[in-house]
Each structure stands twice: as structure tokens, then as C-alpha cells.
Design a protein around this motif. Structure first.
Motif, PDB file in Angstrom:
ATOM      1  N   LYS A   1       0.811  -1.229   0.000  1.00 36.30           N
ATOM      2  CA  LYS A   1       0.000   0.000   0.000  1.00 36.30           C
ATOM      3  C   LYS A   1       0.842   1.276   0.000  1.00 36.30           C
ATOM      4  O   LYS A   1       2.042   1.248   0.290  1.00 36.30           O
ATOM      5  CB  LYS A   1      -0.972   0.002   1.183  1.00 36.30           C
ATOM      6  CG  LYS A   1      -0.348  -0.118   2.524  1.00 36.30           C
ATOM      7  CD  LYS A   1      -1.432  -0.348   3.578  1.00 36.30           C
ATOM      8  CE  LYS A   1      -0.802  -0.721   4.901  1.00 36.30           C
ATOM      9  NZ  LYS A   1      -1.757  -1.078   5.904  1.00 36.30           N
ATOM     10  N   TYR A   2       0.161   2.341  -0.343  1.00 37.20           N
ATOM     11  CA  TYR A   2       0.732   3.677  -0.187  1.00 37.20           C
ATOM     12  C   TYR A   2       0.072   4.286   1.047  1.00 37.20           C
ATOM     13  O   TYR A   2      -1.136   4.144   1.237  1.00 37.20           O
ATOM     14  CB  TYR A   2       0.403   4.558  -1.392  1.00 37.20           C
ATOM     15  CG  TYR A   2       1.115   4.174  -2.671  1.00 37.20           C
ATOM     16  CD1 TYR A   2       2.455   4.495  -2.856  1.00 37.20           C
ATOM     17  CD2 TYR A   2       0.443   3.512  -3.693  1.00 37.20           C
ATOM     18  CE1 TYR A   2       3.106   4.160  -4.033  1.00 37.20           C
ATOM     19  CE2 TYR A   2       1.078   3.176  -4.863  1.00 37.20           C
ATOM     20  CZ  TYR A   2       2.408   3.503  -5.030  1.00 37.20           C
ATOM     21  OH  TYR A   2       3.043   3.163  -6.189  1.00 37.20           O
ATOM     22  N   ILE A   3       0.880   4.977   1.829  1.00 37.51           N
ATOM     23  CA  ILE A   3       0.332   5.654   3.012  1.00 37.51           C
ATOM     24  C   ILE A   3       0.685   7.132   2.909  1.00 37.51           C
ATOM     25  O   ILE A   3       1.848   7.489   2.706  1.00 37.51           O
ATOM     26  CB  ILE A   3       0.921   5.061   4.309  1.00 37.51           C
ATOM     27  CG1 ILE A   3       0.534   3.578   4.405  1.00 37.51           C
ATOM     28  CG2 ILE A   3       0.426   5.819   5.537  1.00 37.51           C
ATOM     29  CD1 ILE A   3       1.376   2.786   5.347  1.00 37.51           C
ATOM     30  N   VAL A   4      -0.348   7.958   2.997  1.00 37.74           N
ATOM     31  CA  VAL A   4      -0.110   9.402   2.929  1.00 37.74           C
ATOM     32  C   VAL A   4      -0.402  10.008   4.291  1.00 37.74           C
ATOM     33  O   VAL A   4      -1.436   9.729   4.899  1.00 37.74           O
ATOM     34  CB  VAL A   4      -1.012  10.061   1.853  1.00 37.74           C
ATOM     35  CG1 VAL A   4      -0.818  11.577   1.851  1.00 37.74           C
ATOM     36  CG2 VAL A   4      -0.706   9.503   0.474  1.00 37.74           C
ATOM     37  N   LYS A   5       0.532  10.807   4.753  1.00 39.57           N
ATOM     38  CA  LYS A   5       0.326  11.530   6.015  1.00 39.57           C
ATOM     39  C   LYS A   5       0.416  13.020   5.721  1.00 39.57           C
ATOM     40  O   LYS A   5       1.354  13.442   5.028  1.00 39.57           O
ATOM     41  CB  LYS A   5       1.396  11.126   7.033  1.00 39.57           C
ATOM     42  CG  LYS A   5       1.150   9.747   7.612  1.00 39.57           C
ATOM     43  CD  LYS A   5       2.103   9.408   8.724  1.00 39.57           C
ATOM     44  CE  LYS A   5       1.743   8.083   9.363  1.00 39.57           C
ATOM     45  NZ  LYS A   5       0.655   8.154  10.351  1.00 39.57           N
ATOM     46  N   MET A   6      -0.561  13.743   6.174  1.00 32.26           N
ATOM     47  CA  MET A   6      -0.517  15.181   5.878  1.00 32.26           C
ATOM     48  C   MET A   6      -0.957  16.046   7.045  1.00 32.26           C
ATOM     49  O   MET A   6      -1.795  15.654   7.844  1.00 32.26           O
ATOM     50  CB  MET A   6      -1.316  15.494   4.608  1.00 32.26           C
ATOM     51  CG  MET A   6      -2.788  15.273   4.679  1.00 32.26           C
ATOM     52  SD  MET A   6      -3.543  15.350   3.042  1.00 32.26           S
ATOM     53  CE  MET A   6      -2.918  16.864   2.394  1.00 32.26           C
ATOM     54  N   PHE A   7      -0.351  17.207   7.108  1.00 29.51           N
ATOM     55  CA  PHE A   7      -0.719  18.207   8.119  1.00 29.51           C
ATOM     56  C   PHE A   7      -0.794  19.535   7.386  1.00 29.51           C
ATOM     57  O   PHE A   7       0.220  20.111   7.034  1.00 29.51           O
ATOM     58  CB  PHE A   7       0.340  18.253   9.235  1.00 29.51           C
ATOM     59  CG  PHE A   7      -0.193  18.777  10.533  1.00 29.51           C
ATOM     60  CD1 PHE A   7      -0.589  20.105  10.659  1.00 29.51           C
ATOM     61  CD2 PHE A   7      -0.310  17.944  11.643  1.00 29.51           C
ATOM     62  CE1 PHE A   7      -1.094  20.580  11.854  1.00 29.51           C
ATOM     63  CE2 PHE A   7      -0.813  18.418  12.850  1.00 29.51           C
ATOM     64  CZ  PHE A   7      -1.213  19.748  12.949  1.00 29.51           C
ATOM     65  N   GLY A   8      -2.012  19.998   7.162  1.00 29.74           N
ATOM     66  CA  GLY A   8      -2.193  21.240   6.403  1.00 29.74           C
ATOM     67  C   GLY A   8      -2.944  20.966   5.116  1.00 29.74           C
ATOM     68  O   GLY A   8      -3.543  19.905   4.951  1.00 29.74           O
ATOM     69  N   ASP A   9      -2.912  21.920   4.217  1.00 27.78           N
ATOM     70  CA  ASP A   9      -3.686  21.745   2.976  1.00 27.78           C
ATOM     71  C   ASP A   9      -2.803  21.302   1.804  1.00 27.78           C
ATOM     72  O   ASP A   9      -1.606  21.551   1.789  1.00 27.78           O
ATOM     73  CB  ASP A   9      -4.455  23.022   2.616  1.00 27.78           C
ATOM     74  CG  ASP A   9      -3.583  24.257   2.682  1.00 27.78           C
ATOM     75  OD1 ASP A   9      -2.362  24.099   2.852  1.00 27.78           O
ATOM     76  OD2 ASP A   9      -4.116  25.371   2.576  1.00 27.78           O
ATOM     77  N   GLY A  10      -3.421  20.625   0.882  1.00 29.74           N
ATOM     78  CA  GLY A  10      -2.677  20.127  -0.269  1.00 29.74           C
ATOM     79  C   GLY A  10      -3.505  19.129  -1.051  1.00 29.74           C
ATOM     80  O   GLY A  10      -4.733  19.080  -0.895  1.00 29.74           O
ATOM     81  N   TYR A  11      -2.845  18.355  -1.874  1.00 31.99           N
ATOM     82  CA  TYR A  11      -3.544  17.398  -2.734  1.00 31.99           C
ATOM     83  C   TYR A  11      -2.934  16.004  -2.620  1.00 31.99           C
ATOM     84  O   TYR A  11      -1.725  15.859  -2.452  1.00 31.99           O
ATOM     85  CB  TYR A  11      -3.440  17.818  -4.200  1.00 31.99           C
ATOM     86  CG  TYR A  11      -4.379  18.927  -4.595  1.00 31.99           C
ATOM     87  CD1 TYR A  11      -5.641  18.653  -5.105  1.00 31.99           C
ATOM     88  CD2 TYR A  11      -4.012  20.266  -4.453  1.00 31.99           C
ATOM     89  CE1 TYR A  11      -6.509  19.672  -5.466  1.00 31.99           C
ATOM     90  CE2 TYR A  11      -4.873  21.291  -4.811  1.00 31.99           C
ATOM     91  CZ  TYR A  11      -6.120  20.988  -5.325  1.00 31.99           C
ATOM     92  OH  TYR A  11      -6.975  21.993  -5.678  1.00 31.99           O
TER      93      TYR A  11
END
Lengths: 231, 282
Positions: free
Chosen positions: A110-120
């Protein structure tokens, strides 16, 4: 691959590219500097350099701890140059460390995306259709650095985590909010170029239409070997 | 028209306007090369029409030079073109919509003006969850469907389809049905209905009074959680159908999720742009 290009609006205003991105074989990291912060390009580059020096920096299980450590080290290092805690917050944190953090990790399944804030988040499904997931929180998005400021309301905010099965999504990427003109369809044929995952072509397509982008653009993706299998 | 005569005569005399030994008199000849109009311009010039009024004996005889031959050809062309210019004393030159024969006796049908419209297809989940956000959704849809045509596919336990209406006549309060509302959503069946609507309307012409309506752009807007729990259609068939639609030129798609949790589901189907109605950082 990491593609970063200064927005035309920033070019005309004489601002540097405030975005930055780094990659390893297992991770791509995109940092989108806040336009309102005076030196956010310094913060993104400093953070990325120190982050890469962390042990197992591209292991998703350790990601959040590593981010926290780097922020604490940076603030600790710089505090001695300011007389009060207020000055540290106002003049160092608020002017340097306001940036969105988006990381994409590639594991076996799998791919795991972690984000804090805005984006795509950019995904490609089994049938080869690209999707652009927009994460937008208005004019004042939350930044990780607010956790170190006393009067901010974002103390309890956490990283968001999204998981994508590689069988369903052969390709996943991340981008700063500057890619909006691409999502709106102002760059004809960009979806095909992105789904092929060729760094040179994506970069050339963005730079050729630079005037479309008022904000800085950064895209992070794993090289398109998976995507090309479908094409 | 001396310049034409000079043009023809001059070439006979030799290059660059210099007199040759064959000239009847050994007078110095004026250099007309500076005054000559290039043949390409000549073709476009109105003066060309006057050429045919000249009695040029060279036309009957074998042309002596290339230039002469080309001028002859031009004169022939002008003559034949002239036939197509309507000089019919009975009526106006080319009345609007008249069938006009040309030199090849081809007949062109009168041109009917075309009107291009964008069709927005809203595919909305009709469940308790969406009903909670009814006001917000109505506001969003109102902004998105400001012009063009609108078609609504409403799905809950079953699929309900509306009809194509002008955006001005579209009533946002009809987006959701208040009756027969539950937690079931047959998204995949709705996608099959969507495919049918697209096939029926995309690039199809509709004859109106003296006008033709054509839909060249379709915008698909999905609204809800992008979940399915009661469809007859399998997910694979629905996704394949959606892919077939989305890969067509000038068809765009967008999914407006009730929350970011649904983003992955919308991406599985293949909606291009995925957004959330909420801007709160949860």
C-alpha cells in the motif's frame, strides 16, 4: 520524483519558491511554505535537511515522531537568539516554520499518505483514471508549528493518514495546493503526462505553462514503473 | 492596361527589360520591372477583372512564355469564377439560406445555426446523511449549475431520474426526495443510468426552431459519500462504465463528499476532482 516550480505570482512579486520536496526510495515529502510567512522557504529547506538525517526517516511508523523531534530541535537551537518565548514564537516560528507537511510512503502492498495542512493527494485507479483529492481549510490552514505557539487553536490537531491499496491504486502522489490550475484543467493533457510518471515531461509541462500557476507548485510521486505497466 | 501589355511584351524582349535585336525599333525601352505587380498579388487584385476586357491575341496563340501562360490561366480562372457570382436579374445576389450552385454543380444545404450547451449531470445520494446537509448542498449546487442544462440522477434505495432542464429553471430544492429516505444507496446502478444519459446526450444534435442544439461538454457532479450497499450492478461493471464516460473528450467529473473519509471511495470510481463540503480540520 519531486518536481518543484516557483509560481508565476511569486516570480512577479520577487518571492522565492517557498515549497520544497525531498525523496528516498520509500518516501516522498512535500513541504509547502506559507505565503504569509516571511522566511517560510528557509523553514522548509532547513526542516527537510534535518529530517533526512533522522534514522529511518522514511519509515512511516516513525514519521510523526521524527517530525516532532526536528521541530523541537530547531526551536531549541534557535531559542538562544531571542530574548523571550514570545519573540521565539513571533519572530522565529511564525516567520520560518509555517509550512504544510505531506508525505507519501510506499510499502509492499500500500501507499500511506500523512498530511498536516492543505494540499492534494493524486491517485490513479486500476482503469487509469487520475483523481485529485483536495484538502483545503480556508485562508488559515493548520500548520504543525502552531503546536509550539501558546495562543493558537490548533494544539490538538494531528496528522491525517490515508491508506491506498496498491492493487486498486497503482500510483499515488502528493502535491502542494499550487497545483490547482492543473486540477481545473488549464493544462491540456497533463493527466496523461502525470500518469506516465516521467519526471522530465511533468516538469517541462509545468514550466511551459508557468504563467498559469500563481502559487508555487510541487509534486511528489514515485517513479512511474507501476503506472507504466497499465499504459 | 499598358502594364499588362508591357509585362507580356517585355518578357518577349528578353530579361530585365533590356531591348533585344528583334525589337521593331531600336528605341530605349522603359524599365517597367519596378512598376510590375507580382502575379500573386495580381490574382487578388480587382484590376484582374479588367484583364478579360482586353483583346489579347496571345490567348488564342500558343503562349510564348511562362508568364504569358500564367496570365492566360488567370484570365480563364477569373472568367470561370465570374460565372459563380450571381448576376441573376431575377433576384438578389445570394439571399440568406438560398441553395447556391457553384461551378462544380455541387449543392450546399443552408446552414442552420448551432447552439452549444454544457450539460451538468448531478448524481446525488438520497440518504439520511445527505439530507442532514441539504441546505449546504443546495447552496453548492446553485453555484455550480449557473448556466447550461441540468439533469439530476437521485439514488437511494432505487434510482430516480429527472429530465433535462435549463439551469435557470432548475430548482435546487428538488435535489433530494424527502420521502422514501433511508441509509441505502445504489451508487453503481446510478452510474449505469449516468452512462445511459451521457450516451443519449453527448454530441447529439437536437433540432429546435431554425436552430440546432448540441451538447459538447458534460460535467458530472457526484454528491454524497460514494458508498454502495444495495445495487444490482457489480462494482466492476459500474467502474468500467464510469471509465468509459470519463475518458471521453470534454467530459469532466467532480465528487463533492460529505467528509474527507469518502475521498478514497470516490477515487476508486475515478472521479477526477474530489472535494469535501466541510473545511474543518477534523
Amino acid at each position: 520524483m519531486i518536481i518543484s516550480s516557483q509560481g508565476f505570482g511569486h516570480f512577479t512579486q520577487g518571492l522565492n519558491n517557498q515549497d520544497f520536496g525531498v525523496e528516498t526510495s520509500r518516501m516522498v515529502l512535500v513541504l509547502d511554505g506559507c505565503s504569509g510567512a516571511k522566511y517560510s522557504e528557509v523553514g522548509t529547506r532547513l526542516f527537510a535537511q534535518l529530517f533526512l538525517r533522522k534514522e529511518e526517516c522514511d519509515k512511516y511508523e516513525k514519521f510523526e515522531d521524527n517530525v516532532k523531534e526536528v521541530f523541537e530541535e530547531l526551536i531549541g537551537m534557535m531559542s538562544k537568539y531571542y530574548s523571550t518565548k514570545e519573540d521565539v514564537e513571533k519572530e522565529f516560528i511564525m516567520e520560518n516554520l509555517l509550512f504544510t507537511i505531506i508525505a507519501c510512503f510506499k510499502t509492499e502492498d500500500k501507499y500511506i499518505v500523512k498530511m498536516f495542512g492543505d494540499g492534494y493527494i493524486i491517485t490513479k485507479n486500476q482503469q487509469g483514471l487520475l483523481s485529485y483529492m483536495k484538502f483545503s481549510y480556508g485562508k488559515y490552514p493548520p500548520y504543525f508549528a502552531y503546536k509550539y505557539c501558546s495562543d493558537m487553536n490548533f494544539q490538538n490537531y494531528q496528522f491525517k493518514t490515508f491508506e491506498f491499496d496498491r492493487k486498486i491504486f497503482p500510483q499515488v502522489g502528493i502535491g502542494s495546493d499550487g497545483i490547482l490550475p492543473m486540477v481545473k484543467g488549464e493544462l491540456k493533457g497533463i493527466d496523461n503526462i502525470i500518469s506516465k510518471g516521467n519526471e522530465i515531461m511533468v516538469s517541462a509541462a509545468i514550466k511551459a505553462q508557468r504563467q498559469c500557476f500563481s502559487d508555487d507548485v510541487t509534486i511528489g510521486m514515485f517513479e512511474g514503473e507501476d503506472g507504466n505497466e497499465l499504459d | 492596361m499598358n502594364w499588362i501589355k508591357n509585362l507580356l511584351g517585355e518578357k518577349d524582349k528578353g530579361n530585365n527589360g533590356q531591348s533585344s535585336n528583334n525589337s521593331p525599333k531600336d528605341k530605349p525601352v522603359r524599365d517597367y520591372s519596378a512598376e510590375m505587380i507580382p502575379l500573386e498579388e495580381l490574382y487578388m487584385s480587382e484590376e484582374l477583372y479588367l484583364v478579360e476586357s482586353l483583346d489579347l491575341p496571345q490567348r488564342e496563340s500558343k503562349p510564348n512564355t511562362d508568364v504569358q501562360r500564367r496570365v492566360t490561366q488567370l484570365v480563364e480562372t477569373v472568367k470561370s469564377d465570374d460565372r459563380t457570382i450571381d448576376k441573376d436579374p431575377k433576384g438578389p445576389v445570394n439571399p440568406k439560406g438560398a441553395i447556391k450552385p457553384n461551378q462544380g454543380n455541387k449543392v450546399f444545404a443552408p446552414r442552420i445555426p448551432e447552439i452549444e450547451k454544457t450539460l451538468t449531470i448531478i448524481i446525488i445520494e438520497n440518504t439520511n446523511e445527505t439530507a442532514k446537509e441539504k441546505d449546504k448542498l443546495e447552496m453548492i449546487v446553485k453555484k455550480l449549475v449557473a448556466k447550461g442544462l441540468v439533469y439530476v440522477i437521485n439514488y437511494g434505495k432505487k434510482v430516480r431520474e429527472g429530465k433535462v432542464v435549463e439551469a435557470k429553471q432548475f430548482n435546487c430544492s428538488e435535489l433530494l426526495y424527502q420521502s422514501d429516505i433511508g441509509d441505502n444507496a445504489c451508487l453503481f446502478d446510478a452510474i449505469i443510468a449516468l452512462e445511459r444519459v451521457v450516451e443519449k446526450n453527448y454530441m447529439k444534435f437536437a433540432e429546435l426552431d431554425n436552430k440546432r442544439l448540441v451538447i459538447r461538454n458534460i460535467e458530472i457532479i457526484g454528491i454524497g459519500r460514494c458508498i454502495d450497499n444495495c445495487s444490482i450492478t457489480s462494482s466492476q461493471i459500474a467502474i468500467d462504465s464510469f471509465t468509459k464516460i470519463a475518458k471521453q473528450f470534454d467530459i469532466t467529473s467532480k465528487y463533492i463528499c460529505l467528509s474527507e473519509e469518502s475521498f478514497v471511495e470516490a477515487a476508486k470510481v475515478g472521479f477526477r476532482s474530489i472535494v469535501s463540503i466541510s473545511r474543518k480540520y477534523m
